[in-house]
Structures are given as C-alpha cells and as structure tokens.
Design a protein around this motif. Structure first.
Motif: not given
Ligand code: GRF
Length: 216
Positions: A15-20
């Motif tokens: 989730f964090q990777a997509v958000l970043d």
C-alpha cells in the motif's frame, strides 16, 4: 482521475509503495480509502498518517463472507472507486465484490504464479528447492491466486535461503511491480482477453533470457 480503494490485513508495505508512487507523480490517481478486516493492522495507521480515510470492517459482524463482501463493495462504490487493490489482504474475495468490480480488483502474490499459490508462497519455494521465484501482480478472479497475470518479476533462490531471506528479496520487487501495474491500469493500458492481459504500447519482453519486465 482514477480513485483507488485498498484492502489490507497487515503492515501495508505494498500500500505504501503505491502511495509513494502516486505522491512522486508517477501514477495519476488517488487512494480514497483503506479498508482492513483487522483492527490492529498497521496499514490503518499508515492511511491515517497520510490523510487517507481508514475503515475497519470486521468480518465477524456479518453472518456470511458473501454479506461481508457486499458491505465492502458498498463502501467502495460509495466512494466512486475505480480500482481495488488487495495488499496483504488475507481473505479470499467473494463474488459480490468481484461482480461489482469486474477486472478491477488486483492482487500481489509473493511467488511466480501458478507456482506456489495460497499462503506462504516464499516458504513453499524454499521447501521445494526452487532456483527461481518472484512475485506476481494479477487480476483477481474467484479462485485462489488464479486470475490473469499482469506483471511478474523473478528473483534467484539459494539452497540456504529461509522464508525470511527470500521474502525480503522478493518484497523489493513487489514494491516495484505493484505500482507499475497500477500505473498501467490508470493509463488505461491493460486489456484482459480470456486468461491473458495485453499491455498497450509496451516494449516487448526479451524472450532469450530470464529477465524482469522493462519498467517504465
Ligand atoms: C506481501 O508479501 C504480498 O505479496 C502478500 O502479502 C504480503 C503483504 O505485505 N500478498 P504488506 O502488508 O504489503 O507489507
């Protein structure tokens, strides 16, 4: 602009990777809501820290899993979601959600499907003695990790790998290929025909070597 909903049960590093990638301007979309079936999922914290709506919807509150997914689909529809990402979501998605979002639900799996589906894909690869494993982003169908493959990345496995060492190696590639698949979807470049996903205007994969997808 594409609105994304994420379902997660755990730490939420994908989730964090997509958000970043969205924050870095690589993907033109917005994550509207993070839904977790676990009250203590760190993914809920990440959402809050990033000003994203965080919803805990417990499956225990529903008489059946079908009804649970009706409720989840309703929350997503309410927010006009156009893509649903499973990011470490530890449940098999049922028809009511899939029918509400046809070929609009993606998952990341820590093995090269169709090898090692289900739980502990990395441990399965270690136990089998595979020399190559990796990760797969796929559209979700009603089976267990059986939907059409969007992108895969390969990593080498060594005989002395453990679940932890292999997981760490694979996770780096998960964080590359998941945002990449989301970007292709956001750009309207993914076309599902039968079992196959065609990527419009993509560079062809080299066929003479085991090599990871050209990322761009
Ligand atoms: C990842 O290994 C993913 O492939 C699998 O569950 C794990 C989730 O990790 N589906 P995280 O919660 O995204 O950090």
């Amino acid at each position: 602009m594409l609105k994304i909903g994420v379902l997660a049960s755990g730490r939420g590093s994908n989730f964090q990777a997509v958000l970043d990638a969205i924050k870095a301007g690589k993907i033109k979309s917005e994550i509207k809501v993070l839904i977790s079936d676990k009250a203590n999922a760190f993914a809920l914290e990440r959402a809050k820290q990033n000003g994203i709506e965080a919803l805990h919807i417990s499956a225990k509150a529903f008489p059946s899993m079908d009804e649970y997914f009706v409720a989840v689909a309703e929350e997503l529809k309410k927010r006009d979601i156009g893509l649903v990402l499973l990011a470490g979501f530890m449940r098999i998605v049922r028809r009511p959600l899939l029918d509400a979002f046809p070929w609009k639900v993606m998952n990341i799996h820590p093995a090269l499907l169709p090898s090692f589906p289900g739980l502990h894909g990395q441990q399965q690869a270690v136990d089998y003695g595979a020399r190559i494993s990796g990760c797969t982003v796929h559209f979700v169908d009603a089976g267990m990790d059986t939907g059409p493959v969007i992108i895969q990345a390969a990593v080498a496995c060594n005989a002395d790998d453990t679940e932890d060492t292999l997981s760490e190696r694979i996770l780096k590639y998960e964080h590359i290929i998941y945002p990449e698949a989301v970007r292709l979807f956001a750009e309207g470049r993914l076309d599902v025909k039968g079992r196959k996903v065609f990527i419009k205007d993509s560079r062809p994969y080299p066929t003479d070597a085991i090599i990871n997808p050209p990322v761009e």
